[in-house]
Scaffold this active site. Structure first.
Site, PDB file in Angstrom:
ATOM      1  N   ASP A 109      -1.212  -6.930  -5.991  1.00 46.84           N
ATOM      2  CA  ASP A 109      -1.740  -6.071  -7.047  1.00 46.84           C
ATOM      3  C   ASP A 109      -0.803  -4.896  -7.289  1.00 46.84           C
ATOM      4  OD1 ASP A 109      -2.553  -3.685  -5.490  1.00 46.84           O
ATOM      5  OD2 ASP A 109      -4.058  -5.011  -4.607  1.00 46.84           O
ATOM      6  N   ILE A 110      -1.042  -4.169  -8.356  1.00 43.04           N
ATOM      7  CA  ILE A 110      -0.110  -3.135  -8.802  1.00 43.04           C
ATOM      8  C   ILE A 110       0.112  -2.047  -7.761  1.00 43.04           C
ATOM      9  CG2 ILE A 110      -1.897  -1.753  -9.952  1.00 43.04           C
ATOM     10  CD1 ILE A 110       0.198  -1.189 -12.173  1.00 43.04           C
TER      11      ILE A 110
END
Length: 310
Positions: A109-110
């Site tokens: 994820d970011i």
């Protein structure tokens, strides 16, 4: 008989999974030698393959050089080829390929960092990600709160999440105090935000997550944030062995490419951070990690937290 089935060839070239390619063929979007393709068609070197009118350069499976990159993802980059919000993506810093494409193995994820693998072999990527292969991923995780023995037992026995039962194969303490407590965990699947959700199921918050290995490939000690290294034949073959793929002729680094990689290993390139990194950190609510003394930087080289050393 021609070399291989069309749907397998398209998947191997990174256009999607075999099932997705079968749907694309059924929809009439694929032609072979100017004729409509059907499921089960076989192709060989020299055939003209087009998807939605765009020509796909076909290379026989035994002739195409298998390549793998290890990339150190920083915070703030999106694991997508294109982002509608205009955020930087993990593909932007990869070397360009001619008549080929990089396929990402798994996602982060970011707000997560660490090891991402990319390959030009779509079939290899598919097998490495598929749950049936049970390829182990390892993470260093900084957790806000105390992980009690009962919590650890629950997370290794199995917790029912919204998308099914999930568990860690292993969880170990990584040291630290207060808000800087670390744990090392192993998973054999890669569902969306699974590590974070497992800790959240116990009322705990992950403030930092670093992938330290995928299968038997560890985050190289000489690799800095935002940089990549290309794997040589020995490491690539250990990955293909994991998922029962045959070694391929020409795999690995040769000539100037091999010399360049050796120079990078002996004198690592400086870290490259994402411009939006500070914004994404503020939005995630996580505290800025200290530049030294991190428990993830002690012990094995697999779990060294190198984000803040440069």
């Amino acid at each position: 008989m021609k070399d291989e089935k069309l749907q397998k060839a398209l998947a191997r070239m990174g256009l999607g999974s075999r099932r997705q390619m079968e749907e694309v063929i059924k929809a009439g979007r694929v032609t072979v030698n100017n004729g409509p393709a059907t499921i089960g068609d076989r192709v060989e070197q020299g055939d003209e393959i087009r998807v939605d009118g765009r020509q796909i350069k076909y290379t026989s499976e035994n002739e195409k050089r298998r390549r793998v990159l290890a990339y150190y993802k920083p915070e703030g980059e999106v694991c997508s080829a294109n982002d509608p919000e205009g955020r930087p993506t993990v593909f932007e810093r990869l070397p360009k390929l001619t008549h080929d494409r990089w396929v990402m193995v798994g996602r982060l994820d970011i707000n997560s960092t660490g090891l991402l693998l990319f390959t030009n072999d779509g079939e290899m990527a598919h097998r490495l990600m598929h749950p049936s292969s049970e390829v182990t991923r390892e993470y260093a995780v900084r957790v806000l709160g105390d992980v009690t023995p009962d919590m650890a037992r629950a997370m290794t026995t199995g917790v029912m999440l919204e998308d099914g039962l999930a568990k860690f194969e292993d969880i170990k303490e990584g040291g630290g105090e207060g808000v800087n407590k670390w744990h090392h965990v192993k998973l054999k699947e890669g569902r969306n935000r699974e590590v974070r959700r497992l800790f959240e199921s116990q009322g705990l918050k992950v403030s930092r997550l670093l992938r330290t290995s995928y299968g038997n490939i560890a985050l190289p000690k000489e690799l800095r944030t935002g940089r990549f290294l290309e794997l040589d034949r020995k490491d690539i073959n250990t990955l293909t062995d994991l998922v029962s793929l045959r070694p391929r002729y020409g795999t690995g680094l040769h000539g100037a490419a091999k010399e360049k990689q050796e120079r990078i290993k002996s004198k690592p390139l400086k870290a490259r951070r994402t411009d939006t990194r500070s914004d994404s950190r503020n939005s995630s609510g996580s505290a800025k990690p200290k530049s030294s003394g991190s428990p993830a930087s002690r012990g094995t080289r697999n779990t060294r937290d190198r984000n803040d050393k440069r």
